[in-house]
Structure formats: C-alpha cells, structure tokens
Write a protein that holds these residues in place. Sequence first.
Motif, mmCIF file in Angstrom:
data_model
loop_
_atom_site.group_PDB
_atom_site.id
_atom_site.type_symbol
_atom_site.label_atom_id
_atom_site.label_comp_id
_atom_site.label_asym_id
_atom_site.label_seq_id
_atom_site.Cartn_x
_atom_site.Cartn_y
_atom_site.Cartn_z
ATOM 1 N N VAL A 126 0.854 -1.200 0.000
ATOM 2 C CA VAL A 126 0.000 0.000 0.000
ATOM 3 C C VAL A 126 0.884 1.241 0.000
ATOM 4 C CG1 VAL A 126 -1.779 1.261 1.276
ATOM 5 C CG2 VAL A 126 -1.805 -1.246 1.241
ATOM 6 N N CYS A 127 0.474 2.250 -0.756
ATOM 7 C CA CYS A 127 1.232 3.502 -0.788
ATOM 8 C C CYS A 127 1.101 4.202 0.569
ATOM 9 C CB CYS A 127 0.705 4.425 -1.880
ATOM 10 S SG CYS A 127 1.560 6.014 -1.880
ATOM 11 N N PRO A 128 2.209 4.359 1.293
ATOM 12 C CA PRO A 128 2.112 4.946 2.628
ATOM 13 C C PRO A 128 1.660 6.398 2.598
ATOM 14 C CG PRO A 128 4.426 4.650 2.002
ATOM 15 C CD PRO A 128 3.591 4.040 0.909
ATOM 16 N N MET A 130 1.831 1.965 -10.166
ATOM 17 C CA MET A 130 0.838 2.871 -9.581
ATOM 18 C C MET A 130 0.802 2.726 -8.065
ATOM 19 S SD MET A 130 -2.457 2.140 -11.897
ATOM 20 C CE MET A 130 -2.425 2.173 -13.661
ATOM 21 N N CYS A 131 0.519 3.843 -7.406
ATOM 22 C CA CYS A 131 0.272 3.814 -5.968
ATOM 23 C C CYS A 131 -1.131 3.263 -5.736
ATOM 24 C CB CYS A 131 0.326 5.222 -5.390
ATOM 25 S SG CYS A 131 1.920 6.016 -5.590
ATOM 26 N N TYR A 132 -1.304 2.495 -4.674
ATOM 27 C CA TYR A 132 -2.610 1.909 -4.385
ATOM 28 C C TYR A 132 -2.918 2.054 -2.893
ATOM 29 C CZ TYR A 132 -6.414 -1.589 -4.586
ATOM 30 O OH TYR A 132 -7.635 -2.229 -4.540
ATOM 31 N N SER A 152 6.243 11.341 -3.588
ATOM 32 C CA SER A 152 7.542 11.211 -2.929
ATOM 33 C C SER A 152 7.700 9.815 -2.315
ATOM 34 C CB SER A 152 7.729 12.307 -1.880
ATOM 35 O OG SER A 152 6.731 12.189 -0.905
ATOM 36 N N CYS A 153 6.744 8.922 -2.608
ATOM 37 C CA CYS A 153 6.822 7.542 -2.121
ATOM 38 C C CYS A 153 7.760 6.736 -3.028
ATOM 39 C CB CYS A 153 5.429 6.925 -2.160
ATOM 40 S SG CYS A 153 4.706 7.019 -3.816
ATOM 41 N N ASP A 154 7.981 5.459 -2.650
ATOM 42 C CA ASP A 154 8.865 4.657 -3.504
ATOM 43 C C ASP A 154 8.093 3.611 -4.319
ATOM 44 O OD1 ASP A 154 8.237 2.821 -1.618
ATOM 45 O OD2 ASP A 154 10.288 2.322 -1.048
ATOM 46 N N CYS A 155 6.778 3.787 -4.478
ATOM 47 C CA CYS A 155 5.961 2.787 -5.197
ATOM 48 C C CYS A 155 6.493 2.531 -6.613
ATOM 49 C CB CYS A 155 4.503 3.241 -5.256
ATOM 50 S SG CYS A 155 3.742 3.448 -3.630
ATOM 51 N N LEU A 156 6.797 3.603 -7.346
ATOM 52 C CA LEU A 156 7.275 3.435 -8.717
ATOM 53 C C LEU A 156 8.650 2.755 -8.736
ATOM 54 C CD1 LEU A 156 6.880 3.877 -11.750
ATOM 55 C CD2 LEU A 156 7.833 6.180 -11.479
HETATM 56 ZN ZN LIG Z 1 2.990 5.569 -3.666
#
Ligand SMILES: [Zn+2]
Length: 284
Positions: free
Chosen positions: A130-132, A196-198, A249-253
């Motif tokens: 999950v995207c934090p 994608m972020c989820y 700014s997350c690391d999902c990608l």
């Molecule tokens: Zn994300």
Amino acid sequence: MPSTAIIGGSGLYNLEIENAKTVKTETPFGDPSEEILVGKLGGVEAAFLARHGRGHTITPSEINFRANVWALASLGVERVISISAVGGMKEENSPGTLVFPDNFIDNTRSRRKTFYTDGFVGHISLAHPVCPEMRRLLYESGKRQGYDVRDGGTYICIEGPNFSTRAESLVYRSWDVDVIGMTNVPEMNLCREAGMCYATIACVTDYDCWREEDEGVNIDDILRTLRENVSKAISIVADTIGAVAGERSCDCLAVSKMAPLTQLKDIPNNKKSDLEPILRRIIS
Ligand SMILES: [Zn+2]
C-alpha cells in the motif's frame, strides 16, 4: 490526463465528476468492467471506474482486473484509490468503521494476477503493497472528519462470491486479519506491477459470520450502512484528491522498476506492444 483514479466497489457505481466524459478503452486483455469516467474532481483531473460495472453485473471472480489496470495506465493514471465494502473481522471494526489497510492476504483461487507472463518475467515486491503517502492522507482526512477510522490493518481477499463459512471466518480471525473482502487482490498486485500507488478505503458493512450474536442482522441495516459508508468515502476522496494528486515522494514506482528480470530487448515483440503503457513506466 487523469493522474488519480477512484475504483468504486459495491454501492458505488458513479461519481459526480465535473465535465465528465466516458472513455471506452480496448485492452489486450479484453474489456474493462465499464467505460471510465474522466473529468475534474476537487480541481484535479481524475478518473472513475465501477469495479463491478455500473449495474453491478460482474462478480468478483469475473472482474477483468488486468484490463481495468491496463486501461487506467493507458490514461496516465499513477494513483488508485480503491473504495471497497468489507466485513469486519475484529470487534472494534464494527459496521460503519473505515479501515485503511496496510497489508493483504491473498486467499483467492482462480484469478489472473500478473502482467508477467508469456516471455516477460518479473517478481514484484508485495512486502508493503500500500502507498504509505496516499494511505496517510486518506486516513487523516477520515479522522479529521470525525469518522470511526482504523489506521492500518490486514485485508484478506477471498474468492467469493459466497461469503465464508463460520469455520473459515474463525480461521481468518486466528490469522489476525482486520477486514475481509473479495476484490482487492489482484487489483493491488497489478497496480503495483504497473507502477501505480494503491490505497484502499475499506468500508465495514457487517461482521462477516464469526460473531455468534450477529445471527439476526437484517439486510436493510447492511444496505443503510453501505450507503452511509459510500458517502463517507466520497467525502474523504473529495477532501484529499488535490493532495493525493500532487508530486509523488513515495517509492511505489521505484519498487515496480525493480521487478522485471527480462530485459527490454528480450521481451517478445507482441508482449512489448501489449504492455506498452506499463513498460514505458517501469523499464527506462
Ligand atoms: Zn505511492
């Protein structure tokens, strides 16, 4: 181009979007659940997809998850907010509670769960699926608005369409799950593969069947809770969509980019063209 999409589950088949256009997308995997609504929501470009179709005609096992995620990727979507009706698996996750899960257990049996097939090999990390960043924004909005919210938790996804037996429900409780549903797997897996972020707003409608005292629950109560939950979830989306759609700014990608093992030059040409909207994000 919409950077954020909302996927609506049971009870949410449409969303008020300004200047809404319906986009019909053909994908290499077949048709998505429904035409996608694209327009402005909270001042930003957004998309909406009814997971079960607008008339609720598609069972969880029959949802074409790969087509849905491919279609959203082809529109430029980078973030997916999933709104999902679930059963509460703990006493504190009572009907009306909104849970913001940070992990999943996959107990589905017959679903196409990956874009990595047919000459293209990769292994996506689902350790933290999950995207934090998005999850925090959604949770904090729910809290600010005074809803009964839970920060984190595990969502177990079952095949359905039948609900669990009591014996199964008790097993899942022994696994310490927080909510139970039928649709977030493999939606979240595929979103992650596609860069994608989820994040999910899991809206509790009932207590599944583990609770002895719930024998007498009636369908009207469940439907009323479902409607109230949907309106809370929409209000959270409206409140956060501007922030959600900001720079990531997350690391999902980055996690998605670590998955492929087959190099671009070795991917069969037909697979390369089928996955073009996804490959262009995850392979530089
Ligand atoms: Zn994300």
